[in-house]
Design a protein around this motif. Structure first.
Motif, PDB file in Angstrom:
ATOM      1  N   TYR A  31       0.811  -1.223   0.000  1.00  0.00           N
ATOM      2  CA  TYR A  31       0.000   0.000   0.000  1.00  0.00           C
ATOM      3  C   TYR A  31       0.845   1.274   0.000  1.00  0.00           C
ATOM      4  N   ASP A  32       2.160   1.142  -0.096  1.00  0.00           N
ATOM      5  CA  ASP A  32       3.039   2.323  -0.119  1.00  0.00           C
ATOM      6  C   ASP A  32       2.786   3.210  -1.339  1.00  0.00           C
ATOM      7  N   TRP A  33       2.385   2.601  -2.429  1.00  0.00           N
ATOM      8  CA  TRP A  33       2.144   3.333  -3.668  1.00  0.00           C
ATOM      9  C   TRP A  33       0.809   4.077  -3.670  1.00  0.00           C
ATOM     10  N   VAL A  34      -0.024   3.786  -2.668  1.00  0.00           N
ATOM     11  CA  VAL A  34      -1.356   4.405  -2.614  1.00  0.00           C
ATOM     12  C   VAL A  34      -1.251   5.772  -1.939  1.00  0.00           C
ATOM     13  N   LYS A  35      -1.214   6.796  -2.735  1.00  0.00           N
ATOM     14  CA  LYS A  35      -1.202   8.179  -2.234  1.00  0.00           C
ATOM     15  C   LYS A  35      -2.334   8.918  -2.945  1.00  0.00           C
ATOM     16  N   ILE A  36      -3.438   9.070  -2.260  1.00  0.00           N
ATOM     17  CA  ILE A  36      -4.655   9.590  -2.895  1.00  0.00           C
ATOM     18  C   ILE A  36      -4.990  10.974  -2.350  1.00  0.00           C
ATOM     19  N   THR A  37      -5.192  11.914  -3.245  1.00  0.00           N
ATOM     20  CA  THR A  37      -5.651  13.257  -2.865  1.00  0.00           C
ATOM     21  C   THR A  37      -7.170  13.214  -2.701  1.00  0.00           C
ATOM     22  N   SER A  38      -7.738  14.277  -2.164  1.00  0.00           N
ATOM     23  CA  SER A  38      -9.195  14.321  -1.946  1.00  0.00           C
ATOM     24  C   SER A  38      -9.955  14.252  -3.273  1.00  0.00           C
ATOM     25  N   GLU A  40      -8.841  12.742  -6.022  1.00  0.00           N
ATOM     26  CA  GLU A  40      -8.702  11.362  -6.505  1.00  0.00           C
ATOM     27  C   GLU A  40      -9.601  10.415  -5.714  1.00  0.00           C
TER      28      GLU A  40
END
Length: 196
Positions: A31-38, A40
């Motif tokens: 889950y390190d690659w999961v960087k979600i903005t509001s 997104e």
């Protein structure tokens, strides 16, 4: 049954499927690659909703097929000739709308409970796998507590959904049986009255 109710029922099933599928993806890829903005997150929620409906349709059929071994023996308790059940349902639908809606309401709840039984078991399993494979860097004692909490609560929800499903199956076939007998009695009484 109203179309809106059916859509909601399918969406519930689909959302549950999305949860355990997402857990599989996160367990495999991390889950390190999961960087979600509001922004997104809003798009992702919209995408999950769109995907949930077809997944709900597919897995509702899958769970229905798998649940036949549970359903069939209960059905036989109420109907000696299960093949005639379709005809009985058609008779109820054509004769009395209120009774038809009532039986479909029970059937809808039955399908949600059935989907929840299968999906809760898969959510529990995939959550446990996620904890084992991806949470290696947290405190061991905390990881064990989290694992136990997920397994116990997930198993409890699965057990509860299974028992609710079985109870609703009994209720559904019992109601169909009662309504069918009532219709048969009325037809017999009308025939006797017409003969007189």
């Amino acid at each position: 049954m109203k179309t809106t109710n059916f859509v909601i029922e399918i969406l519930i099933t689909g959302f549950q499927v999305v949860i355990w599928m997402a857990l599989i993806i996160l367990s495999v890829f991390g889950y390190d690659w999961v960087k979600i903005t509001s922004e997104e997150l809003l798009s992702l929620t919209f995408f999950a909703t769109i995907v949930s409906y077809p997944l709900g349709v597919v897995f509702d059929n899958v769970w229905g097929h798998l649940a036949e071994k549970i359903d069939r023996p209960i059905r036989k308790e109420y109907f000696r000739e299960p093949d005639k059940l379709h005809g009985i349902r058609i008779k109820i639908f054509s004769a009395n709308r209120n009774m038809a809606e009532f039986t479909e309401y029970i059937r809808s709840r039955m399908r949600v409970a059935r989907a929840s039984f299968y999906n809760f078991s898969l959510i529990t399993l995939t959550s446990a796998v996620f904890i084992i494979t991806q949470l290696g860097d947290i405190d061991t004692a905390l990881k064990k507590k989290l694992f136990l909490f997920v397994v116990i609560s997930g198993a409890s929800l699965t057990f509860l959904a299974f028992n609710v499903y079985k109870k609703l199956v009994h209720t559904y076939y019992n109601q169909l049986s009662v309504i069918n007998k009532e219709f048969s009695t009325r037809i017999s009484e009308n025939s006797l009255d017409s003969e007189e």
